[in-house]
Motif scaffolding. Structure first.
Motif, mmCIF file in Angstrom:
data_model
loop_
_atom_site.group_PDB
_atom_site.id
_atom_site.type_symbol
_atom_site.label_atom_id
_atom_site.label_comp_id
_atom_site.label_asym_id
_atom_site.label_seq_id
_atom_site.Cartn_x
_atom_site.Cartn_y
_atom_site.Cartn_z
ATOM 1 N N ALA A 121 -35.614 -2.604 46.122
ATOM 2 C CA ALA A 121 -34.918 -3.863 46.422
ATOM 3 C C ALA A 121 -34.362 -4.464 45.136
ATOM 4 O O ALA A 121 -33.230 -4.969 45.112
ATOM 5 N N TRP A 122 -35.145 -4.413 44.068
ATOM 6 C CA TRP A 122 -34.683 -4.941 42.789
ATOM 7 C C TRP A 122 -33.474 -4.154 42.285
ATOM 8 O O TRP A 122 -32.515 -4.744 41.770
ATOM 9 N N CYS A 123 -33.518 -2.828 42.435
ATOM 10 C CA CYS A 123 -32.384 -1.997 41.999
ATOM 11 C C CYS A 123 -31.087 -2.424 42.688
ATOM 12 O O CYS A 123 -30.011 -2.406 42.091
ATOM 13 N N LEU A 124 -31.205 -2.819 43.954
ATOM 14 C CA LEU A 124 -30.028 -3.259 44.702
ATOM 15 C C LEU A 124 -29.558 -4.642 44.274
ATOM 16 O O LEU A 124 -28.372 -4.963 44.398
ATOM 17 N N THR A 125 -30.488 -5.491 43.778
ATOM 18 C CA THR A 125 -30.088 -6.841 43.369
ATOM 19 C C THR A 125 -29.166 -6.825 42.155
ATOM 20 O O THR A 125 -28.376 -7.750 41.972
ATOM 21 N N VAL A 126 -29.258 -5.797 41.330
ATOM 22 C CA VAL A 126 -28.438 -5.742 40.110
ATOM 23 C C VAL A 126 -26.944 -5.716 40.445
ATOM 24 O O VAL A 126 -26.196 -6.603 40.026
ATOM 25 N N PRO A 127 -26.451 -4.715 41.211
ATOM 26 C CA PRO A 127 -25.017 -4.718 41.536
ATOM 27 C C PRO A 127 -24.598 -5.896 42.406
ATOM 28 O O PRO A 127 -23.497 -6.426 42.253
ATOM 29 N N VAL A 128 -25.492 -6.316 43.322
ATOM 30 C CA VAL A 128 -25.155 -7.437 44.212
ATOM 31 C C VAL A 128 -24.989 -8.719 43.404
ATOM 32 O O VAL A 128 -24.040 -9.495 43.623
ATOM 33 N N THR A 129 -25.899 -8.977 42.472
ATOM 34 C CA THR A 129 -25.822 -10.179 41.641
ATOM 35 C C THR A 129 -24.553 -10.175 40.793
ATOM 36 O O THR A 129 -23.856 -11.195 40.693
ATOM 37 N N LEU A 130 -24.236 -9.037 40.191
ATOM 38 C CA LEU A 130 -23.017 -8.931 39.382
ATOM 39 C C LEU A 130 -21.780 -9.164 40.254
ATOM 40 O O LEU A 130 -20.837 -9.844 39.833
ATOM 41 N N PHE A 131 -21.800 -8.616 41.459
ATOM 42 C CA PHE A 131 -20.665 -8.790 42.369
ATOM 43 C C PHE A 131 -20.483 -10.256 42.739
ATOM 44 O O PHE A 131 -19.358 -10.772 42.758
ATOM 45 N N LEU A 132 -21.594 -10.955 43.023
ATOM 46 C CA LEU A 132 -21.518 -12.374 43.396
ATOM 47 C C LEU A 132 -21.040 -13.215 42.215
ATOM 48 O O LEU A 132 -20.282 -14.172 42.397
ATOM 49 N N PHE A 133 -21.490 -12.887 40.995
ATOM 50 C CA PHE A 133 -21.011 -13.586 39.800
ATOM 51 C C PHE A 133 -19.505 -13.422 39.664
ATOM 52 O O PHE A 133 -18.795 -14.351 39.285
ATOM 53 N N PHE A 134 -19.019 -12.214 39.960
ATOM 54 C CA PHE A 134 -17.589 -11.928 39.853
ATOM 55 C C PHE A 134 -16.802 -12.636 40.951
ATOM 56 O O PHE A 134 -15.692 -13.133 40.737
ATOM 57 N N LEU A 135 -17.418 -12.729 42.130
ATOM 58 C CA LEU A 135 -16.726 -13.258 43.313
ATOM 59 C C LEU A 135 -16.712 -14.787 43.361
ATOM 60 O O LEU A 135 -15.764 -15.392 43.878
ATOM 61 N N GLN A 136 -17.755 -15.423 42.837
ATOM 62 C CA GLN A 136 -17.946 -16.856 43.029
ATOM 63 C C GLN A 136 -16.748 -17.733 42.647
ATOM 64 O O GLN A 136 -16.351 -18.602 43.428
ATOM 65 N N PRO A 137 -16.133 -17.540 41.465
ATOM 66 C CA PRO A 137 -15.051 -18.457 41.076
ATOM 67 C C PRO A 137 -13.819 -18.398 41.970
ATOM 68 O O PRO A 137 -13.100 -19.389 42.094
ATOM 69 N N VAL A 138 -13.562 -17.243 42.571
ATOM 70 C CA VAL A 138 -12.308 -17.091 43.319
ATOM 71 C C VAL A 138 -12.489 -17.096 44.834
ATOM 72 O O VAL A 138 -11.505 -17.239 45.563
#
Length: 417
Positions: free
Chosen positions: A179-196
């Motif tokens: 589960a933690w391994c999956l949080t890494v790409p998901v968190t990065l994706f959300l950081f990238f997605l949030q502003p736009v």
């Protein structure tokens, strides 16, 4: 069952009474003698009415913060102990033969219960912010934000729950690591997605209208070797009188953002100091350090949650009407543990954040070479948000990700000696 619920209710009441006593009767927030009459003393930059309102509002806001945190834990405990979670699971399983539909139905029902049960506390908090002149948001706008919160949180949580039950069924011993391994790409994706994608759902963002100010900000960014082509402003005056600015996003979606309240209430040197502070975070890579720290902390948190989750189900599963670790009815227990572990770790994460904020303040002073603007900025931030300059100890360690206003002004003054 009745004894457990009554005991939990009594514990929650005693917890609330403790924080009421601590904040309204004993919590120390007075100005130290050595700082009275200095620029860090609120009496030197607030009038009598502002001082009174600041003290009143801070106590109410802090009490609601502490009272609100364990509310969902208490609610989850009742759902488990009273067998309501099991009944919700039984209902969800009748909706469809597909596991995905069953989980979605259960999570939606759980989210709806939590949202409706929490609504009175959220409403009280909103009303107090209106009464004290912090919020300017209309009721319709506030309701809209609550609805947006629900429909952003629901699919994200549903996705996490689906992954959790799949992992714990397939990899019971190591689900927490996968589960933690999956949080890494998901968190990065959300950081990238949030502003736009996410942020524009709440407010309107547009390029800074004051082009002369933008030129000065970008010139400051160039001095700091920060690649930036645009500065954005956001129409926060429709919702608040508080001040803020921030750098958000990663990669191509990185943005420098100023609240329009900041633009309206601060002069240019103060705005440039705030921008230099945000640039300090970028230069010192605080976003990436914070992200890395969050991921490491989440790894440790998931490991601890796994051990406690399995122990509770092994010892008290029957009492909570939970058949196994993969039982859908156990979801409130998992969410309760996540909440408790997150709250328990907040003093550490806040301490790290305060250290980074102090470093960013120092960087901003070095970049702008304007300590007077730094002091006046902190004073205006305190006045606009009716913030206590010297909050009680427990408030600081559990709630403050920034140094207190008093500490920030002291750091500036001491640095000038």
């Amino acid at each position: 069952m009745g004894k457990w619920i009554a005991g939990a209710g009594l514990l929650y009441v005693l917890y609330g009474l403790f924080f009421y006593w601590y904040l309204f009767m004993t919590g120390e927030s007075s100005v130290p003698e050595a700082l009275k009459g200095t620029s860090a003393d609120p009496a030197t930059f607030m009038n009598q009415r502002e001082l009174i309102l600041s003290e009143e509002y801070s106590k109410i806001k802090d009490f609601l913060f502490f009272f609100r945190i364990p509310f969902e834990w208490f609610l989850f405990f009742i759902l488990l102990t009273a067998g309501l979670s099991k009944k919700m699971k039984d209902w969800a399983e009748q909706t469809s033969r597909r596991r995905f539909i069953q989980i979605a139905a259960y999570v939606f029902c759980l989210f709806l219960i939590v949202a409706l049960a929490s609504l009175p506390l959220d409403w009280i908090s909103y009303q107090y912010s209106l009464d004290y002149g912090i919020s300017t948001q209309t009721t319709a706008s506030w309701i809209k934000d609550q609805v947006i919160d629900f429909w952003i949180s629901f699919p994200l949580t549903l996705g996490a729950v689906l992954v959790f039950f799949w992992l714990i069924k397939k990899h019971e011993k190591r689900w927490w690591f996968y589960a933690w391994c999956l949080t890494v790409p998901v968190t990065l994706f959300l950081f990238f997605l949030q502003p736009v994608v996410i942020d524009p759902l709440y407010n309107d963002f547009y390029p800074l209208k004051n082009k002369e100010l933008e030129h000065h900000i970008l010139k400051l960014a160039d001095q700091a070797d920060i690649p930036a082509n645009h500065v954005y402003e956001v129409n926060m005056s429709e919702k608040t009188n508080a001040l803020n600015a921030y750098v958000t996003g990663i990669g191509a979606n990185k943005r420098i953002v100023l609240w329009d309240t900041t633009l309206n209430k601060l002069d240019e040197p103060e705005i440039l100091f705030i921008m230099a502070h945000e640039m300090g975070h970028y230069v010192m890579k605080h976003v990436y350090i914070g992200l890395g720290g969050y991921l490491l902390l989440s790894l440790a948190g998931l490991f601890v949650i796994d051990k406690i989750y399995k122990w509770i189900i092994r010892r008290h599963g029957r009492r909570f009407n939970i058949k196994s670790k993969a039982d859908l009815a156990a979801l409130p227990l998992l969410l309760l543990l996540i909440g408790v572990v997150s709250f328990a770790s907040s003093p550490f994460t806040n301490a790290v954040s305060r250290h980074q904020e102090k470093a960013a303040d120092k960087y901003a002073i070095e970049l702008t070479k304007n300590k007077k603007a730094a002091v006046s900025t902190f004073q205006e931030l305190s006045k606009a948000g009716l913030s206590e300059a010297n909050p009680p100890f427990l408030v600081k360690i559990f709630k403050y990700g920034h140094p207190t206003i008093m500490e920030r002004i002291q750091n500036v003054e001491q640095g000038s000696k």
